[in-house]
Write a protein that holds these residues in place. Structure first.
Motif, PDB file in Angstrom:
ATOM      1  N   THR A 263      -1.363 -10.338  -3.267  1.00  0.00           N
ATOM      2  CA  THR A 263      -2.112  -9.085  -3.260  1.00  0.00           C
ATOM      3  C   THR A 263      -1.510  -8.079  -2.284  1.00  0.00           C
ATOM      4  O   THR A 263      -1.602  -6.866  -2.492  1.00  0.00           O
ATOM      5  N   GLU A 320      -8.651  -3.040  -8.734  1.00  0.00           N
ATOM      6  CA  GLU A 320      -9.545  -2.731  -7.620  1.00  0.00           C
ATOM      7  C   GLU A 320     -10.272  -3.986  -7.165  1.00  0.00           C
ATOM      8  O   GLU A 320     -10.694  -4.811  -7.975  1.00  0.00           O
ATOM      9  N   VAL A 321     -10.397  -4.154  -5.853  1.00  0.00           N
ATOM     10  CA  VAL A 321     -11.159  -5.255  -5.264  1.00  0.00           C
ATOM     11  C   VAL A 321     -12.326  -4.673  -4.484  1.00  0.00           C
ATOM     12  O   VAL A 321     -12.147  -3.755  -3.671  1.00  0.00           O
ATOM     13  N   ASP A 323     -15.374  -5.297  -1.810  1.00  0.00           N
ATOM     14  CA  ASP A 323     -15.954  -6.165  -0.783  1.00  0.00           C
ATOM     15  C   ASP A 323     -17.409  -6.425  -1.168  1.00  0.00           C
ATOM     16  O   ASP A 323     -18.199  -5.480  -1.283  1.00  0.00           O
ATOM     17  N   LYS A 329     -14.525  -0.278  -1.760  1.00  0.00           N
ATOM     18  CA  LYS A 329     -13.549  -0.560  -2.808  1.00  0.00           C
ATOM     19  C   LYS A 329     -12.123  -0.394  -2.277  1.00  0.00           C
ATOM     20  O   LYS A 329     -11.855   0.537  -1.516  1.00  0.00           O
ATOM     21  N   PHE A 330     -11.246  -1.313  -2.712  1.00  0.00           N
ATOM     22  CA  PHE A 330      -9.856  -1.275  -2.264  1.00  0.00           C
ATOM     23  C   PHE A 330      -8.929  -1.408  -3.474  1.00  0.00           C
ATOM     24  O   PHE A 330      -9.093  -2.304  -4.294  1.00  0.00           O
ATOM     25  N   GLN A 331      -7.965  -0.499  -3.561  1.00  0.00           N
ATOM     26  CA  GLN A 331      -6.960  -0.610  -4.610  1.00  0.00           C
ATOM     27  C   GLN A 331      -5.562  -0.686  -4.026  1.00  0.00           C
ATOM     28  O   GLN A 331      -4.763  -1.522  -4.437  1.00  0.00           O
ATOM     29  N   LYS A 332      -5.269   0.147  -3.043  1.00  0.00           N
ATOM     30  CA  LYS A 332      -3.954   0.124  -2.416  1.00  0.00           C
ATOM     31  C   LYS A 332      -3.746  -1.227  -1.730  1.00  0.00           C
ATOM     32  O   LYS A 332      -4.634  -1.742  -1.052  1.00  0.00           O
ATOM     33  N   GLN A 333      -2.547  -1.787  -1.914  1.00  0.00           N
ATOM     34  CA  GLN A 333      -2.252  -3.092  -1.340  1.00  0.00           C
ATOM     35  C   GLN A 333      -2.063  -2.973   0.174  1.00  0.00           C
ATOM     36  O   GLN A 333      -1.173  -2.285   0.639  1.00  0.00           O
ATOM     37  N   GLU A 336      -6.509  -4.809   4.393  1.00  0.00           N
ATOM     38  CA  GLU A 336      -7.934  -4.647   4.107  1.00  0.00           C
ATOM     39  C   GLU A 336      -8.276  -5.164   2.714  1.00  0.00           C
ATOM     40  O   GLU A 336      -9.358  -5.714   2.488  1.00  0.00           O
ATOM     41  N   LYS A 337      -7.342  -5.034   1.782  1.00  0.00           N
ATOM     42  CA  LYS A 337      -7.595  -5.497   0.419  1.00  0.00           C
ATOM     43  C   LYS A 337      -7.667  -7.026   0.365  1.00  0.00           C
ATOM     44  O   LYS A 337      -8.524  -7.580  -0.338  1.00  0.00           O
ATOM     45  N   GLN A 341     -10.787  -9.370  -0.765  1.00  0.00           N
ATOM     46  CA  GLN A 341     -10.631 -10.402  -1.792  1.00  0.00           C
ATOM     47  C   GLN A 341     -11.044 -11.771  -1.256  1.00  0.00           C
ATOM     48  O   GLN A 341     -11.719 -12.544  -1.950  1.00  0.00           O
TER      49      GLN A 341
END
Length: 518
Positions: A263, A320-321, A323, A329-333, A336-337, A341
């Motif tokens: 990820t 998108e991941v 929390d 929401k997190f998309q950029k690797q 925090e992503k 996850q």
């Protein structure tokens, strides 16, 4: 003139002989005569189990500055390094996965060798999972020989990898360039000693155990994507929680799920076990925020056992991941992503463990079936890499390597182990014969392995006891145009596969040992 021709002929003959002798040395069998053929079943019903974890993170002796931000060390791009030992060259820790030249700058989170030992008296086995992209069969055998020195009572040792893409290269193909081996022999030995220590400690920690089995089939599907048709996932979560029979404390938890731990993606240049780190930490210790327990863990040692990830199962940067606790929401690797996850994985894991629908087993038999197999190496680039020493891989005979399949059964659960990245359709069904496939044949890898695995709970682990790359259904093999599914280019998987005969051979070998498993 004759003397010149004789000299040239002699020189050519010497060069040919030297090349032949060099190839004999490079392709020599590293463990000549080694062969496994086990079929064991315990007579004892009380099972002892122990767990441990040993950190195997590397030291980063020399840091560097990535001048153009391409995550690839190259002095011509203005990249600079700290020459800590004064030898005038960059001693990088080369990260496996993605591209070559990806040198680590730091350690983001630790890498581990995590072990479980099962002792049924007359049958004893160990399972070790390391935070590495893969571990070749020659290295597995060498590690077993080390373990034999400290734990000769073990009948069988399974060594598998999480397949994390931010660990040091232990296979060779991710060095400073595509022509340089990326493995540090000293670090390889450190990992092997860590495996040995983890097994030894797990054996010392053995207690009479009870086992709880549970599974969740749907909730983790949003966290994994299939990047190659047909769309078949191995996204179900299978759990084995092992508890002390006297105190009811958790000794350890096996968490089986199929996804690439990548990820953080290809721009990352820090050592990390990716989402597995946060998943395991939370399952063990929970989440503590502001001196209060936000989520309670179950204790013990959590082990992530990766599944069928060929095809390619991954949390792509486009995914998108969320929390599950903060709803952020997190998309950029980024780090925090993988935290989000890990929290999402842990939440579902802990909820499933605490669901009263689990099946608990005390007394049980332990059965093991394992067999060495030979696999043909058709991949010309792999063959060249072995010749050049990029791969340190022995051949059992011309263009054939030693590998292994195994399965073990405990009560209502069976664990199956194969030596690479199995395409999930071989496990779950759904193999296709798409137009454009190179062989134009109907599926060979049938029936689906899942339908032949005995027991109520069917665990599957790839990258076990070897790492041979992708295991692709032969009917879907696609190197020559026109390409399948209207692709403009050939699929990625075939580049990192031994060849089209790998899947049929492994599939038939697994069916054989499952039929013979007592």
């Amino acid at each position: 003139m004759k003397k010149i021709l004789l000299f040239l002929f002699s020189l050519i003959a010497i060069l040919v002989l030297a090349a032949w002798l060099f190839s004999l040395y490079q392709f020599r069998d590293r463990h000549k005569g080694y062969w496994i053929d086990l079929n064991l079943q315990s007579s004892q019903n009380d099972i002892l189990s122990g767990f441990s974890k040993v950190e195997i993170s590397p030291e980063i002796p020399e840091t560097w500055i990535d001048a153009n931000g391409d995550a690839r060390y190259n002095s011509e791009d203005g990249d600079t390094y700290s020459d800590a030992n004064g030898n005038g060259k960059f001693d990088g820790v080369w990260l496996a996965g993605f591209h070559t030249g990806r040198a680590a700058q730091a350690v983001l989170d630790p890498l581990w060798a995590r072990a479980m030992v099962l002792d049924a008296g007359d049958v004893q086995i160990a399972l070790v999972v390391i935070d590495m992209i893969g571990f070749g069969n020659d290295e597995v055998i060498a590690s077993r020989k080390l373990i034999q020195e400290t734990n000769p009572e073990l009948d069988y040792v399974i060594i598998t990898s999480t397949h994390v893409h931010s660990s040091p290269d232990l296979m060779g193909m991710w060095g400073a360039s595509q022509y340089e081996r990326g493995v540090d022999p000293a670090y390889l030995y450190q990992v092997q000693k860590g495996i040995q220590k983890a097994v030894s400690q797990a054996s010392e920690n053995k207690r009479k155990a009870v086992f709880r089995f549970s599974e969740e089939q749907e909730k983790l599907k949003p966290l994994v994507g299939d990047t190659r048709d047909p769309q078949v996932l191995d996204a179900g979560l299978k759990l084995m929680q092992v508890l002390d029979a006297e105190t009811n404390e958790t000794l350890g938890t096996i968490m089986n799920w199929g996804n690439h731990p990548e990820t953080l993606w290809l721009e990352n240049i820090e050592v990390s076990s990716d989402f597995a780190h946060h998943w395991r930490e939370i399952v063990e210790n929970g989440i503590v925020e502001k001196d209060s327990v936000f989520v309670e863990g179950v204790g013990g040692v959590a082990i992530f056992l990766n599944g069928a990830i060929g095809g390619l199962m991954t949390t792509h940067p486009s995914m998108e991941v969320i929390d599950p606790f903060s709803k952020e929401k997190f998309q950029k690797q980024n780090p925090e992503k993988i935290i989000a996850q890990g929290r999402a994985l842990a939440k579902v894991t802990l909820e499933t463990l605490r669901d009263s629908s689990y099946l608990e087993v005390g007394k049980s038999n332990l059965a093991v079936r394992a067999e060495t197999i030979e696999l043909k190496m058709d991949n010309k680039l792999f063959h060249l890499a072995a010749y050049l020493g990029i791969f340190d891989r022995g051949f059992t005979k011309w263009k054939h390597i030693r590998s292994e399949v195994s399965a073990w059964k405990l009560g209502p659960a069976t664990f199956v182990h194969v030596p690479g990245e199995l395409y999930p359709e071989i496990l779950h069904g759904g193999i296709e014969s798409p137009a454009g496939g190179d062989f134009g044949i109907q599926p060979l890898e049938v029936p689906a392995l899942q339908t032949q695995i005995p027991g109520q709970f069917k665990f599957f682990a790839g990258m076990s006891n070897d790492m041979v790359g992708y295991i692709i259904p032969k009917s879907q093999w696609d190197v020559e145009p026109p390409f399948t599914y209207k692709n403009k280019n050939r699929p990625y998987g075939e580049i990192n596969s031994l060849g089209p005969e790998t899947a049929p051979k492994i599939h038939s070998s697994v069916l054989k040992i499952l039929k013979e498993l007592k």
